[in-house]
Scaffold this motif. Structure first.
Motif, PDB file in Angstrom:
ATOM      1  N   CYS A  31       7.044  -3.896  -8.394  1.00 20.38           N
ATOM      2  CA  CYS A  31       6.864  -2.446  -8.488  1.00 20.38           C
ATOM      3  C   CYS A  31       5.409  -2.060  -8.223  1.00 20.38           C
ATOM      4  CB  CYS A  31       7.317  -1.964  -9.857  1.00 20.38           C
ATOM      5  SG  CYS A  31       7.178  -0.174 -10.072  1.00 20.38           S
ATOM      6  N   LEU A  32       4.487  -2.754  -8.868  1.00 23.44           N
ATOM      7  CA  LEU A  32       3.063  -2.449  -8.678  1.00 23.44           C
ATOM      8  C   LEU A  32       2.625  -2.727  -7.238  1.00 23.44           C
ATOM      9  CD1 LEU A  32       1.602  -3.851 -12.026  1.00 23.44           C
ATOM     10  CD2 LEU A  32       1.862  -1.432 -11.386  1.00 23.44           C
ATOM     11  N   MET A  33       3.070  -3.837  -6.689  1.00 23.61           N
ATOM     12  CA  MET A  33       2.689  -4.189  -5.317  1.00 23.61           C
ATOM     13  C   MET A  33       3.272  -3.195  -4.313  1.00 23.61           C
ATOM     14  SD  MET A  33       0.616  -6.612  -5.665  1.00 23.61           S
ATOM     15  CE  MET A  33       0.402  -7.170  -3.990  1.00 23.61           C
ATOM     16  N   ASN A  34       4.501  -2.725  -4.547  1.00 29.01           N
ATOM     17  CA  ASN A  34       5.087  -1.719  -3.655  1.00 29.01           C
ATOM     18  C   ASN A  34       4.269  -0.436  -3.666  1.00 29.01           C
ATOM     19  OD1 ASN A  34       7.176  -3.342  -2.759  1.00 29.01           O
ATOM     20  ND2 ASN A  34       8.651  -2.572  -4.237  1.00 29.01           N
ATOM     21  N   ARG A  35       3.856  -0.009  -4.874  1.00 30.54           N
ATOM     22  CA  ARG A  35       3.021   1.188  -4.976  1.00 30.54           C
ATOM     23  C   ARG A  35       1.713   0.996  -4.217  1.00 30.54           C
ATOM     24  NH1 ARG A  35       3.922   5.323  -8.544  1.00 30.54           N
ATOM     25  NH2 ARG A  35       5.651   5.056  -9.995  1.00 30.54           N
ATOM     26  N   LEU A  36       1.081  -0.157  -4.402  1.00 32.14           N
ATOM     27  CA  LEU A  36      -0.193  -0.422  -3.723  1.00 32.14           C
ATOM     28  C   LEU A  36      -0.019  -0.483  -2.206  1.00 32.14           C
ATOM     29  CD1 LEU A  36      -1.767  -3.020  -6.162  1.00 32.14           C
ATOM     30  CD2 LEU A  36      -2.505  -0.658  -5.783  1.00 32.14           C
ATOM     31  N   SER A  37       1.083  -1.031  -1.751  1.00 31.88           N
ATOM     32  CA  SER A  37       1.334  -1.095  -0.302  1.00 31.88           C
ATOM     33  C   SER A  37       1.496   0.306   0.282  1.00 31.88           C
ATOM     34  CB  SER A  37       2.587  -1.921  -0.013  1.00 31.88           C
ATOM     35  OG  SER A  37       2.350  -3.274  -0.322  1.00 31.88           O
ATOM     36  N   ARG A  38       2.178   1.188  -0.446  1.00 33.00           N
ATOM     37  CA  ARG A  38       2.324   2.563   0.031  1.00 33.00           C
ATOM     38  C   ARG A  38       0.968   3.261   0.078  1.00 33.00           C
ATOM     39  NH1 ARG A  38       7.027   2.302  -3.163  1.00 33.00           N
ATOM     40  NH2 ARG A  38       6.024   3.413  -4.869  1.00 33.00           N
ATOM     41  N   ILE A  39       0.155   3.050  -0.957  1.00 32.34           N
ATOM     42  CA  ILE A  39      -1.180   3.657  -0.992  1.00 32.34           C
ATOM     43  C   ILE A  39      -2.035   3.122   0.158  1.00 32.34           C
ATOM     44  CG2 ILE A  39      -3.326   3.774  -2.328  1.00 32.34           C
ATOM     45  CD1 ILE A  39      -1.445   3.749  -4.875  1.00 32.34           C
ATOM     46  N   GLU A  40      -1.942   1.816   0.386  1.00 31.88           N
ATOM     47  CA  GLU A  40      -2.682   1.209   1.490  1.00 31.88           C
ATOM     48  C   GLU A  40      -2.273   1.838   2.822  1.00 31.88           C
ATOM     49  OE1 GLU A  40      -3.817  -3.312   2.889  1.00 31.88           O
ATOM     50  OE2 GLU A  40      -1.851  -2.966   1.995  1.00 31.88           O
ATOM     51  N   GLY A  41      -0.983   2.072   2.992  1.00 25.57           N
ATOM     52  CA  GLY A  41      -0.496   2.726   4.208  1.00 25.57           C
ATOM     53  C   GLY A  41      -1.016   4.147   4.340  1.00 25.57           C
ATOM     54  N   GLN A  42      -1.067   4.853   3.221  1.00 23.38           N
ATOM     55  CA  GLN A  42      -1.601   6.213   3.248  1.00 23.38           C
ATOM     56  C   GLN A  42      -3.075   6.217   3.651  1.00 23.38           C
ATOM     57  OE1 GLN A  42      -0.241   7.096  -0.849  1.00 23.38           O
ATOM     58  NE2 GLN A  42       0.545   9.018  -0.008  1.00 23.38           N
ATOM     59  N   ILE A  43      -3.827   5.267   3.128  1.00 19.08           N
ATOM     60  CA  ILE A  43      -5.253   5.164   3.467  1.00 19.08           C
ATOM     61  C   ILE A  43      -5.421   4.872   4.958  1.00 19.08           C
ATOM     62  CG2 ILE A  43      -7.374   3.800   3.133  1.00 19.08           C
ATOM     63  CD1 ILE A  43      -6.838   5.631   0.783  1.00 19.08           C
ATOM     64  N   ARG A  44      -4.614   3.957   5.474  1.00 18.75           N
ATOM     65  CA  ARG A  44      -4.677   3.665   6.915  1.00 18.75           C
ATOM     66  C   ARG A  44      -4.343   4.911   7.733  1.00 18.75           C
ATOM     67  NH1 ARG A  44      -2.145  -1.186   5.459  1.00 18.75           N
ATOM     68  NH2 ARG A  44      -0.171  -0.351   6.195  1.00 18.75           N
ATOM     69  N   GLY A  45      -3.387   5.694   7.244  1.00 16.41           N
ATOM     70  CA  GLY A  45      -3.028   6.934   7.929  1.00 16.41           C
ATOM     71  C   GLY A  45      -4.183   7.919   7.948  1.00 16.41           C
ATOM     72  N   ILE A  46      -4.891   8.030   6.845  1.00 18.64           N
ATOM     73  CA  ILE A  46      -6.055   8.919   6.790  1.00 18.64           C
ATOM     74  C   ILE A  46      -7.138   8.438   7.746  1.00 18.64           C
ATOM     75  CG2 ILE A  46      -7.946   9.740   5.335  1.00 18.64           C
ATOM     76  CD1 ILE A  46      -5.923   9.733   2.981  1.00 18.64           C
ATOM     77  N   ARG A  47      -7.356   7.138   7.774  1.00 17.91           N
ATOM     78  CA  ARG A  47      -8.344   6.575   8.703  1.00 17.91           C
ATOM     79  C   ARG A  47      -7.988   6.964  10.142  1.00 17.91           C
ATOM     80  NH1 ARG A  47     -11.864   1.858   9.512  1.00 17.91           N
ATOM     81  NH2 ARG A  47     -11.882   1.615   7.275  1.00 17.91           N
ATOM     82  N   GLY A  48      -6.726   6.841  10.478  1.00 13.25           N
ATOM     83  CA  GLY A  48      -6.276   7.223  11.818  1.00 13.25           C
ATOM     84  C   GLY A  48      -6.482   8.701  12.091  1.00 13.25           C
ATOM     85  N   MET A  49      -6.239   9.527  11.082  1.00 13.17           N
ATOM     86  CA  MET A  49      -6.455  10.964  11.244  1.00 13.17           C
ATOM     87  C   MET A  49      -7.921  11.265  11.538  1.00 13.17           C
ATOM     88  SD  MET A  49      -4.054  12.445   8.167  1.00 13.17           S
ATOM     89  CE  MET A  49      -4.182  14.187   8.630  1.00 13.17           C
ATOM     90  N   VAL A  50      -8.813  10.601  10.816  1.00 11.56           N
ATOM     91  CA  VAL A  50     -10.248  10.807  11.048  1.00 11.56           C
ATOM     92  C   VAL A  50     -10.606  10.360  12.466  1.00 11.56           C
ATOM     93  CG1 VAL A  50     -12.569  10.067  10.354  1.00 11.56           C
ATOM     94  CG2 VAL A  50     -10.870  10.662   8.602  1.00 11.56           C
ATOM     95  N   GLU A  51     -10.115   9.192  12.867  1.00 10.54           N
ATOM     96  CA  GLU A  51     -10.416   8.673  14.209  1.00 10.54           C
ATOM     97  C   GLU A  51      -9.901   9.602  15.307  1.00 10.54           C
ATOM     98  OE1 GLU A  51     -10.429   3.918  13.078  1.00 10.54           O
ATOM     99  OE2 GLU A  51      -8.611   4.802  13.927  1.00 10.54           O
TER     100      GLU A  51
END
Length: 98
Positions: free
Chosen positions: A19-39
């Motif tokens: 459960c904790l790892m799934n939450r962290l993986s989703r957050i990690e994906g969101q962060i990558r998405g934000i990075r892409g938005m900035v780029e």
């Protein structure tokens, strides 16, 4: 599985870890998405909206982990007479509320 919080480590069930790892993986994906938005030069308001979603996801992660900590480590330590754990908990809550 019995919860062991001594020595500043904790044994977690496979379900809790998953459960904790799934939450962290989703957050990690969101962060990558934000990075892409900035780029890509996305509109500021859109990036801020996504950043707000990441903050909410981290808060949910923290609430889940804190609840588990209180139900296991804190309760066990208080029952064992280790009242300093309450001071540690207060410090944690103060950090989370900043």
């Amino acid at each position: 599985m019995e919860n062991c919080c001594s020595g500043k480590t904790k044994e977690r069930s496979e379900a809790e870890i998953k459960c904790l790892m799934n939450r962290l993986s989703r957050i990690e994906g969101q962060i990558r998405g934000i990075r892409g938005m900035v780029e890509r030069g996305a509109y500021c308001a859109d990036i801020l909206t996504q950043s707000s979603a990441v903050s909410a996801a981290m808060n949910a992660f923290n609430r889940e982990l804190l609840a588990s900590h209180v139900r296991t480590c804190v309760v066990d330590d208080v029952k064992a007479g280790r009242d300093e754990t309450v001071d540690e908990l207060v410090g944690l809550i103060e950090k989370l509320m900043r």
